[in-house]
Design a protein around this motif. Structure first.
Motif, PDB file in Angstrom:
ATOM      1  N   ALA A 185      -2.658  11.038 -10.639  1.00  0.00           N
ATOM      2  CA  ALA A 185      -2.019  11.737  -9.730  1.00  0.00           C
ATOM      3  C   ALA A 185      -0.993  10.382  -8.971  1.00  0.00           C
ATOM      4  N   VAL A 186      -2.148  10.338  -8.096  1.00  0.00           N
ATOM      5  CA  VAL A 186      -1.848   9.199  -6.964  1.00  0.00           C
ATOM      6  C   VAL A 186      -1.805   7.534  -7.628  1.00  0.00           C
ATOM      7  N   ASN A 187      -2.192   6.955  -8.950  1.00  0.00           N
ATOM      8  CA  ASN A 187      -1.883   5.995  -9.653  1.00  0.00           C
ATOM      9  C   ASN A 187      -2.821   4.956  -8.518  1.00  0.00           C
ATOM     10  N   THR A 188      -4.186   5.236  -8.683  1.00  0.00           N
ATOM     11  CA  THR A 188      -5.466   4.681  -8.137  1.00  0.00           C
ATOM     12  C   THR A 188      -6.900   4.981  -7.510  1.00  0.00           C
ATOM     13  N   SER A 189      -7.622   4.054  -8.052  1.00  0.00           N
ATOM     14  CA  SER A 189      -8.723   4.140  -7.890  1.00  0.00           C
ATOM     15  C   SER A 189      -9.243   4.218  -7.084  1.00  0.00           C
ATOM     16  N   PHE A 190      -8.469   3.875  -5.573  1.00  0.00           N
ATOM     17  CA  PHE A 190      -9.184   4.390  -4.806  1.00  0.00           C
ATOM     18  C   PHE A 190      -9.113   5.801  -3.638  1.00  0.00           C
ATOM     19  N   ILE A 191      -9.987   6.261  -3.569  1.00  0.00           N
ATOM     20  CA  ILE A 191     -10.338   7.695  -3.353  1.00  0.00           C
ATOM     21  C   ILE A 191     -11.450   7.639  -1.617  1.00  0.00           C
ATOM     22  N   THR A 192     -10.792   8.494  -1.032  1.00  0.00           N
ATOM     23  CA  THR A 192     -11.691   9.384   0.092  1.00  0.00           C
ATOM     24  C   THR A 192     -11.611  11.135  -0.061  1.00  0.00           C
ATOM     25  N   PHE A 193     -13.018  11.528  -0.086  1.00  0.00           N
ATOM     26  CA  PHE A 193     -13.522  12.606   0.505  1.00  0.00           C
ATOM     27  C   PHE A 193     -12.402  13.279   0.871  1.00  0.00           C
ATOM     28  N   ASN A 194     -11.813  13.053   1.717  1.00  0.00           N
ATOM     29  CA  ASN A 194     -10.725  13.961   3.119  1.00  0.00           C
ATOM     30  C   ASN A 194      -9.125  13.402   1.843  1.00  0.00           C
ATOM     31  N   SER A 195      -8.739  12.818   1.352  1.00  0.00           N
ATOM     32  CA  SER A 195      -7.948  12.961  -0.075  1.00  0.00           C
ATOM     33  C   SER A 195      -7.905  14.167  -0.637  1.00  0.00           C
ATOM     34  N   VAL A 196      -8.626  13.976  -1.832  1.00  0.00           N
ATOM     35  CA  VAL A 196      -9.202  15.207  -2.333  1.00  0.00           C
ATOM     36  C   VAL A 196      -9.166  16.416  -1.972  1.00  0.00           C
ATOM     37  N   ALA A 197      -9.826  16.731  -0.286  1.00  0.00           N
ATOM     38  CA  ALA A 197      -9.671  17.511  -0.389  1.00  0.00           C
ATOM     39  C   ALA A 197      -9.203  17.822   0.185  1.00  0.00           C
ATOM     40  N   GLY A 198      -7.816  17.292   0.632  1.00  0.00           N
ATOM     41  CA  GLY A 198      -6.706  17.754   1.339  1.00  0.00           C
ATOM     42  C   GLY A 198      -5.876  18.988   0.610  1.00  0.00           C
ATOM     43  N   VAL A 199      -6.575  18.457  -1.018  1.00  0.00           N
ATOM     44  CA  VAL A 199      -5.384  19.244  -1.745  1.00  0.00           C
ATOM     45  C   VAL A 199      -6.334  21.059  -1.581  1.00  0.00           C
ATOM     46  N   SER A 220       0.627  -0.774   0.169  1.00  0.00           N
ATOM     47  CA  SER A 220      -0.193   0.439  -0.119  1.00  0.00           C
ATOM     48  C   SER A 220       0.980   1.357  -0.227  1.00  0.00           C
ATOM     49  N   ILE A 221       0.380   2.063   0.062  1.00  0.00           N
ATOM     50  CA  ILE A 221       1.308   3.372  -0.607  1.00  0.00           C
ATOM     51  C   ILE A 221       0.188   5.008   0.113  1.00  0.00           C
ATOM     52  N   VAL A 222       0.558   5.302   0.814  1.00  0.00           N
ATOM     53  CA  VAL A 222       0.230   6.913   1.280  1.00  0.00           C
ATOM     54  C   VAL A 222       0.084   7.718   1.159  1.00  0.00           C
ATOM     55  N   LEU A 223      -1.003   8.659   0.301  1.00  0.00           N
ATOM     56  CA  LEU A 223      -1.698   9.390  -0.401  1.00  0.00           C
ATOM     57  C   LEU A 223      -1.591  10.703   0.079  1.00  0.00           C
ATOM     58  N   ASN A 224      -0.835  11.218  -0.512  1.00  0.00           N
ATOM     59  CA  ASN A 224       0.026  12.570  -0.456  1.00  0.00           C
ATOM     60  C   ASN A 224      -1.046  13.882  -0.924  1.00  0.00           C
ATOM     61  N   SER A 225      -0.137  14.884  -0.321  1.00  0.00           N
ATOM     62  CA  SER A 225      -0.699  15.863  -1.308  1.00  0.00           C
ATOM     63  C   SER A 225      -0.865  15.736  -2.826  1.00  0.00           C
ATOM     64  N   VAL A 226      -1.629  16.213  -3.138  1.00  0.00           N
ATOM     65  CA  VAL A 226      -0.829  17.057  -5.579  1.00  0.00           C
ATOM     66  C   VAL A 226      -1.377  18.108  -5.166  1.00  0.00           C
ATOM     67  N   PRO A 227      -0.445  18.438  -6.110  1.00  0.00           N
ATOM     68  CA  PRO A 227      -0.434  20.073  -6.731  1.00  0.00           C
ATOM     69  C   PRO A 227      -1.623  20.387  -7.263  1.00  0.00           C
TER      70      PRO A 227
END
Length: 476
Positions: free
Chosen positions: A61-75, A3-10
């Motif tokens: 950008a994060v090379n995954t199709s699994f996402i959460t609202f908070n991960s996208v809202a982190g941008v 597994s990878i950690v979803l970091n913030s995306v520019p």
């Protein structure tokens, strides 16, 4: 796969078509949607489409199709969280562009019967989940819910199929299916799926579409059968047959035997080397023990080589039998096609009789037409002999007389034998004029000579006038 950690995306990754340095534009994109979409429907739709693309770009950008609202809202932009993302998220869920991961897994695992049970139980389950949600008091729990971005997931599944198709093409154009180890597939698709969970979900999805079959062997190892000629509308998925399982087990056994042979060869080389060293050192007992061990290893090695030869022979016969069955099946199908397209002798005779009837009918028509023509000739008194004689006379006349020449106005030109030049008869009486005209009429040769001499130095108009004036005078 780890597994990878979803970091913030520019922001430049999320909005590649927008000027991320334009604060006014970014403030507009991060601002909340208007409560009434009908106030400015076009602007509302454009902004919604921009955020849909932003969610997809985040997945890439994060090379995954699994996402959460908070991960996208982190941008964020200037430390501000988007107020428009919530509206876009709700719209994507309602339009089935985002689906909960657990619901998607249930969809992949359910059969026809489980689908019916799920439809019956879903209202009760939904009510229970709602009560639990209200009792928990966590209104923001949905923000940490894992969703699947279906468009990105479909693209990854299509890429997996393309990889398997490329692998299948290496086996030859006549190959209809591909048998490959589960871990070999995972190694080929390691750049597509950062987690094993997502890779498993992709295989389940392709199996749901009846493109692959994941078979678990007796030793719990998995193999994947890929059959691209089956469509999603097929009633049955590709199945690993007993022959294919037998071949896989034989290949696995051959691999094990070959590994043992390689290990025995290495050990044999070590024992021979030790025997030589002990012999040089004077330790005969150790050297003899190494030689005895060498004989045991060679005996074991001969057994393994015989096993390898037998397995290879069986695999060769298996392939030959498969090729022979394919050839026989193709010959059977060819024979059936030839039988269907073969023309019988009776059909040929019937066709020839029809052709003869048509020819006879046509000849009858020609004879009838000839008899009508003959009757017409007899009724008019004209016969072929008379027509032949008349044709000969016309040909003789054409040879003796030259064809009349034409003048500019289209009328035939008269013969060169013309009357002599105009003479004056004003001093003669009527009777004398007639007698003089009769007495002074030149011969035909003289007229031709005079006419030709006078014609040589005149124009065509003068020649015509000169030729017609004497005749007009005679007529007068």
């Amino acid at each position: 796969m780890t597994s990878i950690v979803l970091n913030s995306v520019p922001l430049s990754f999320l909005f590649p078509d927008q000027d991320t340095q334009d604060e006014e534009r970014m403030d507009f994109l991060f601002a909340m949607f208007p409560l009434d979409p009908n106030l400015n429907n076009e602007q509302y739709s454009n902004k919604l489409e921009i955020w849909r693309k932003a969610v997809k770009n985040y997945c890439k950008a994060v090379n995954t199709s699994f996402i959460t609202f908070n991960s996208v809202a982190g941008v964020k932009f200037n430390g501000k969280t988007s107020l428009a993302l919530g509206t876009c998220w709700e719209e994507m869920i309602s339009s089935k562009k985002l689906i909960k991961k657990r619901e998607f897994k249930n969809y992949l695992q359910q059969s026809w019967s489980s689908w019916a049970v799920h439809k019956a139980v879903f209202p009760i389950k939904w009510a229970g989940n709602s009560l639990l949600f209200l009792s928990s008091g966590s209104k923001d729990a949905w923000k940490n819910e894992s969703y699947i971005h279906l468009e990105t997931f479909d693209e990854k599944c299509d890429s997996t199929v393309a990889i398997l198709q490329k692998k299948l093409n290496l086996n030859g154009p006549s190959s209809e299916s591909l048998l490959i180890s589960y871990y070999d597939v995972a190694e080929l698709c390691i750049d597509l799926f950062p987690t094993e969970e997502e890779f498993e979900l992709c295989l389940q999805y392709l199996q749901k579409k009846k493109l692959i079959c994941v078979h678990v062997m007796e030793d719990n190892t998995k193999i994947v059968k890929f059959s691209p000629r089956r469509s999603a509308w097929s009633w049955s998925a590709p199945v690993v047959s007993k022959e294919e399982i037998t071949k896989i087990e034989l290949e696995k056994s051959l691999k094990i035997v070959q590994d043992e042979i390689s290990r025995l060869n290495e050990r044999l080389a070590t024992v021979v080397k030790d025997a030589i060293e002990h012999g040089k050192a004077g330790s005969k007992k150790k050297a003899f023990r190494c030689i005895k061990l060498k004989h045991l290893i060679e005996k074991n090695l001969d057994t393994k080589l015989a096993m390898e030869s037998n397995i290879e022979s069986i695999l060769s016969q298996f392939e030959d039998q498969k090729s022979l069955s394919l050839v026989i099946d193709s010959m059977k199908s060819s024979a059936e096609m030839i039988k269907k397209s073969q023309i019988s002798i009776s059909d040929v005779d019937k066709t020839m009789d029809e052709i003869e009837d048509v020819i006879s009918h046509d000849q009858t028509i020609q004879d009838a037409m000839s008899s009508i023509n003959q009757k017409f000739m007899e009724s008019t008194g004209i016969f072929d002999e008379d027509l032949e004689k008349e044709l000969e006379e016309l040909a003789a006349m054409d040879d003796s007389k030259p064809m009349p020449r034409t003048v500019p106005n289209g009328s035939p030109q008269r013969s060169p034998s013309k009357s002599p030049p105009k003479r004056s008869f004003s001093s003669m009486s009527g009777s004398d004029e007639m007698s003089q005209a009769t007495a002074t009429t030149p011969s035909q040769a003289e007229m031709d000579s005079v006419f030709n001499d006078s014609q040589s130095s005149l124009s065509p108009r003068s020649k015509l006038r000169r030729a017609t004036e004497p005749r007009m005078a005679l007529v007068a």
